[in-house]
Design a protein around this motif. Structure first.
Motif, PDB file in Angstrom:
ATOM      1  N   ALA A  42       0.835  -1.206   0.000  1.00 34.53           N
ATOM      2  CA  ALA A  42       0.000   0.000   0.000  1.00 34.53           C
ATOM      3  C   ALA A  42       0.870   1.256   0.000  1.00 34.53           C
ATOM      4  O   ALA A  42       0.583   2.231  -0.705  1.00 34.53           O
ATOM      5  N   TYR A  43       1.957   1.230   0.780  1.00 30.06           N
ATOM      6  CA  TYR A  43       2.857   2.383   0.808  1.00 30.06           C
ATOM      7  C   TYR A  43       3.524   2.594  -0.551  1.00 30.06           C
ATOM      8  O   TYR A  43       3.586   3.720  -1.059  1.00 30.06           O
ATOM      9  N   VAL A  44       4.035   1.516  -1.127  1.00 29.56           N
ATOM     10  CA  VAL A  44       4.707   1.639  -2.425  1.00 29.56           C
ATOM     11  C   VAL A  44       3.738   2.187  -3.469  1.00 29.56           C
ATOM     12  O   VAL A  44       4.108   3.050  -4.284  1.00 29.56           O
ATOM     13  N   ALA A  45       2.505   1.730  -3.444  1.00 29.54           N
ATOM     14  CA  ALA A  45       1.510   2.235  -4.389  1.00 29.54           C
ATOM     15  C   ALA A  45       1.277   3.728  -4.194  1.00 29.54           C
ATOM     16  O   ALA A  45       1.151   4.493  -5.161  1.00 29.54           O
ATOM     17  N   LEU A  46       1.251   4.162  -2.941  1.00 28.19           N
ATOM     18  CA  LEU A  46       1.074   5.592  -2.656  1.00 28.19           C
ATOM     19  C   LEU A  46       2.245   6.396  -3.193  1.00 28.19           C
ATOM     20  O   LEU A  46       2.069   7.462  -3.795  1.00 28.19           O
ATOM     21  N   MET A  47       3.470   5.905  -2.979  1.00 26.28           N
ATOM     22  CA  MET A  47       4.659   6.617  -3.466  1.00 26.28           C
ATOM     23  C   MET A  47       4.654   6.722  -4.993  1.00 26.28           C
ATOM     24  O   MET A  47       5.003   7.763  -5.561  1.00 26.28           O
ATOM     25  N   LEU A 100       7.822  -0.982   9.678  1.00 25.28           N
ATOM     26  CA  LEU A 100       8.647  -1.317   8.516  1.00 25.28           C
ATOM     27  C   LEU A 100       8.339  -0.411   7.328  1.00 25.28           C
ATOM     28  O   LEU A 100       9.251   0.054   6.634  1.00 25.28           O
ATOM     29  N   ALA A 101       7.043  -0.171   7.093  1.00 26.52           N
ATOM     30  CA  ALA A 101       6.677   0.698   5.972  1.00 26.52           C
ATOM     31  C   ALA A 101       7.169   2.117   6.201  1.00 26.52           C
ATOM     32  O   ALA A 101       7.641   2.782   5.267  1.00 26.52           O
ATOM     33  N   GLY A 102       7.088   2.605   7.460  1.00 25.16           N
ATOM     34  CA  GLY A 102       7.582   3.949   7.759  1.00 25.16           C
ATOM     35  C   GLY A 102       9.079   4.054   7.573  1.00 25.16           C
ATOM     36  O   GLY A 102       9.587   5.031   7.006  1.00 25.16           O
ATOM     37  N   ALA A 103       9.812   3.044   8.066  1.00 24.65           N
ATOM     38  CA  ALA A 103      11.264   3.036   7.871  1.00 24.65           C
ATOM     39  C   ALA A 103      11.602   2.951   6.384  1.00 24.65           C
ATOM     40  O   ALA A 103      12.511   3.644   5.892  1.00 24.65           O
ATOM     41  N   PHE A 104      10.875   2.114   5.674  1.00 20.47           N
ATOM     42  CA  PHE A 104      11.072   1.987   4.232  1.00 20.47           C
ATOM     43  C   PHE A 104      10.814   3.320   3.544  1.00 20.47           C
ATOM     44  O   PHE A 104      11.550   3.731   2.639  1.00 20.47           O
ATOM     45  N   ALA A 105       9.774   4.012   4.033  1.00 29.43           N
ATOM     46  CA  ALA A 105       9.434   5.316   3.458  1.00 29.43           C
ATOM     47  C   ALA A 105      10.581   6.304   3.624  1.00 29.43           C
ATOM     48  O   ALA A 105      10.963   7.011   2.679  1.00 29.43           O
ATOM     49  N   LEU A 106      11.132   6.382   4.833  1.00 26.09           N
ATOM     50  CA  LEU A 106      12.245   7.301   5.069  1.00 26.09           C
ATOM     51  C   LEU A 106      13.436   6.972   4.185  1.00 26.09           C
ATOM     52  O   LEU A 106      14.088   7.858   3.629  1.00 26.09           O
ATOM     53  N   ALA A 159      14.730  -1.997  -4.260  1.00 30.47           N
ATOM     54  CA  ALA A 159      14.736  -0.674  -3.617  1.00 30.47           C
ATOM     55  C   ALA A 159      15.414   0.358  -4.502  1.00 30.47           C
ATOM     56  O   ALA A 159      14.949   1.499  -4.615  1.00 30.47           O
ATOM     57  N   ALA A 160      16.509  -0.037  -5.132  1.00 31.76           N
ATOM     58  CA  ALA A 160      17.227   0.894  -6.005  1.00 31.76           C
ATOM     59  C   ALA A 160      16.339   1.351  -7.158  1.00 31.76           C
ATOM     60  O   ALA A 160      16.344   2.532  -7.532  1.00 31.76           O
ATOM     61  N   VAL A 161      15.563   0.423  -7.696  1.00 33.47           N
ATOM     62  CA  VAL A 161      14.645   0.774  -8.792  1.00 33.47           C
ATOM     63  C   VAL A 161      13.585   1.757  -8.308  1.00 33.47           C
ATOM     64  O   VAL A 161      13.289   2.761  -8.967  1.00 33.47           O
ATOM     65  N   LEU A 162      12.992   1.500  -7.138  1.00 35.48           N
ATOM     66  CA  LEU A 162      11.944   2.369  -6.613  1.00 35.48           C
ATOM     67  C   LEU A 162      12.495   3.753  -6.263  1.00 35.48           C
ATOM     68  O   LEU A 162      11.879   4.774  -6.574  1.00 35.48           O
TER      69      LEU A 162
END
Length: 465
Positions: A11-16, A312-318, A159-162
């Protein structure tokens, strides 16, 4: 694999992706100015949020957590004092910085010291920022490895791609707004996790002081060694091109000042749970890899699945937004300080946009290669922060506040700081004492001595910031 964690992350990746696509529209990002400085349109909350999310990425959630896990509670908080002091100084300097800031720091160097300093400074910035970008890939790879059956290396590639996509899409506009959302999300997740882990799993704050207590007040480190971990963050923050670009992107001086204040307060709110969670992890999981101190607390044995997924999603977001920010600032250096200076006819706005996007791709590839040469995120973090802080920051602050600083002095500081840092790292001495303790005094001394020896009266028609 925890299904809830996967759902939250997806859901986070989709938002980004949605935010990046929205600001990547031709209408929203039509020129190099939009791509690099968001059209100088950002309000104070977004300025504060993007500054916080840019500076608090893998270096804090993984590198800083590694340090607190290893050395204990007080050393963990001391590690972040460079961040807090740096944010306070940015509040003091905010309006003045916005007044002199352009697209890049080397652009200011050109005005103050001349073109050779601009070119050399650009190389130093790229060397340092590629390193900072690199460990964002590693940090995000850790998280993907925790959530999915994929290994950390494959996770780092994803992650590098995103990260590259977010930077390529809308430039600073997309990065700043995703930063704002990410900062709010991670602060909430960290504090909820803190109350659950410390209050329930550990049994109270008083238990945290026992971690590594028998090693002494500084956890076995000397005062000089502790200073070696504090200074890199401080000197990076005071001269970080990302911070200057964000202050320049504010819609007004007042927005820049309020944004810096929000950044300072947000740093304090962020640091407290990171340190306390990392030390809690040392009590609960004494044998895990130190880089995983905070991230591993997302397991259902410590936090409910939804909270763990949010952590995890928040850390991933940062991490994603920090990586995107550093890719973006490297891109602006390539566009304005290399290509723009080497071509007889400067590129137009549309050309700058595409050159910037190609630069993002190149820097991402170099970062992915660099990450394989350092044993941990903390080690790469200390190298990258030091390389930038001892070369760029003394020259930048002298250019703003010391009228006697000269071009030869600036070149001497850049080269001395870089050589000292690389020698200390390559020789292996950084395992005992971080290179900033040697390289920073050497660079400042070179700047002062050569500037005083080469100083001449500044012509009246030359403006000194």
């Amino acid at each position: 694999m925890n299904t809830t964690h996967v759902i939250v992350l997806v859901a986070y990746v989709a938002l980004m992706i949605a935010v990046g696509a929205w600001f990547g529209r031709k209408k929203a990002t039509a020129s190099g100015e939009d791509f690099v400085l968001a059209g100088r349109s950002l309000p104070a909350p977004v300025i504060g949020g993007t500054m916080l999310a840019t500076f608090v990425g893998s270096g804090s959630i993984i590198g800083g957590a590694n340090f607190a896990y290893t050395y204990g509670l007080l050393p963990g908080f001391l590690f972040f004092t460079g961040t807090i002091v740096g944010t306070i100084l940015l509040i003091v300097f905010a309006r003045q910085v916005r007044g002199v800031a352009g697209h890049t720091v080397p652009e200011l160097f050109d005005q103050r010291y001349g073109k050779p300093v601009r070119i050399v400074a650009t190389v130093m910035i790229l060397i340092a920022f590629i390193g900072i970008t690199a460990y964002q890939f590693t940090g995000a790879g850790y998280i993907i490895g925790l959530i999915t059956p994929l290994d950390e290396q494959t996770g780092a590639i994803i992650a590098a791609v995103l990260i590259t996509f977010v930077a390529l899409s809308g430039g600073l506009k997309s990065v700043a707004w995703t930063d704002f959302l990410s900062a709010a999300g991670i602060v909430l997740a960290l504090w909820v996790a803190l109350f659950l882990v410390v209050g329930v799993d550990v049994g109270g704050v008083s238990e945290l002081g026992a971690v590594n207590a028998d090693a002494g007040v500084l956890g076995g480190l000397t005062v000089i060694q502790m200073l070696g971990f504090i200074l890199p963050t401080l000197v990076l923050l005071l001269g970080d091109q990302n911070m200057y670009q964000r202050l320049a992107a504010a819609k007004s001086d007042r927005a820049a000042l309020l944004g810096a204040v929000i950044f300072c307060l947000g740093s304090v709110i962020m640091v407290v749970p990171v340190v306390m969670l990392a030390v809690s992890s040392a009590l609960l999981q004494p044998d895990i890899e130190a880089d995983m101190a905070v991230l591993s607390l997302s397991g259902i044995e410590f936090t409910p699945a939804v909270i763990g997924g949010a952590l995890l999603a928040g850390a991933f977001a940062l991490i994603i937004t920090t990586g995107s920010s550093y890719l973006l600032t490297c891109s602006s250096n390539v566009v304005h300080d290399l290509v723009g200076q080497l071509r007889s006819r400067p590129p137009n706005g549309a050309q700058n946009l595409w050159i910037g996007r190609l630069a993002v791709l190149a820097v991402a590839l170099l970062g992915f290669v660099m990450v394989n040469f350092f044993p941990s995120v903390l080690a790469l973090q200390m190298y990258a922060y030091t390389m930038y802080g001892v070369t760029i920051t003394p020259v930048l602050l002298a250019g703003i506040f010391w009228k006697r600083a000269t071009g030869p002095g600036a070149l001497a500081a850049l080269l001395t700081g870089a050589v000292a840092t690389l020698y200390w790292e390559i020789s292996g001495r950084s395992a005992e004492l971080n290179s900033v303790i040697v390289a920073l005094p050497a660079a400042v001394l070179a700047l002062a001595v050569v500037s005083l020896l080469s100083h001449r009266r500044v012509p009246t028609d030359v403006k000194v910031p």
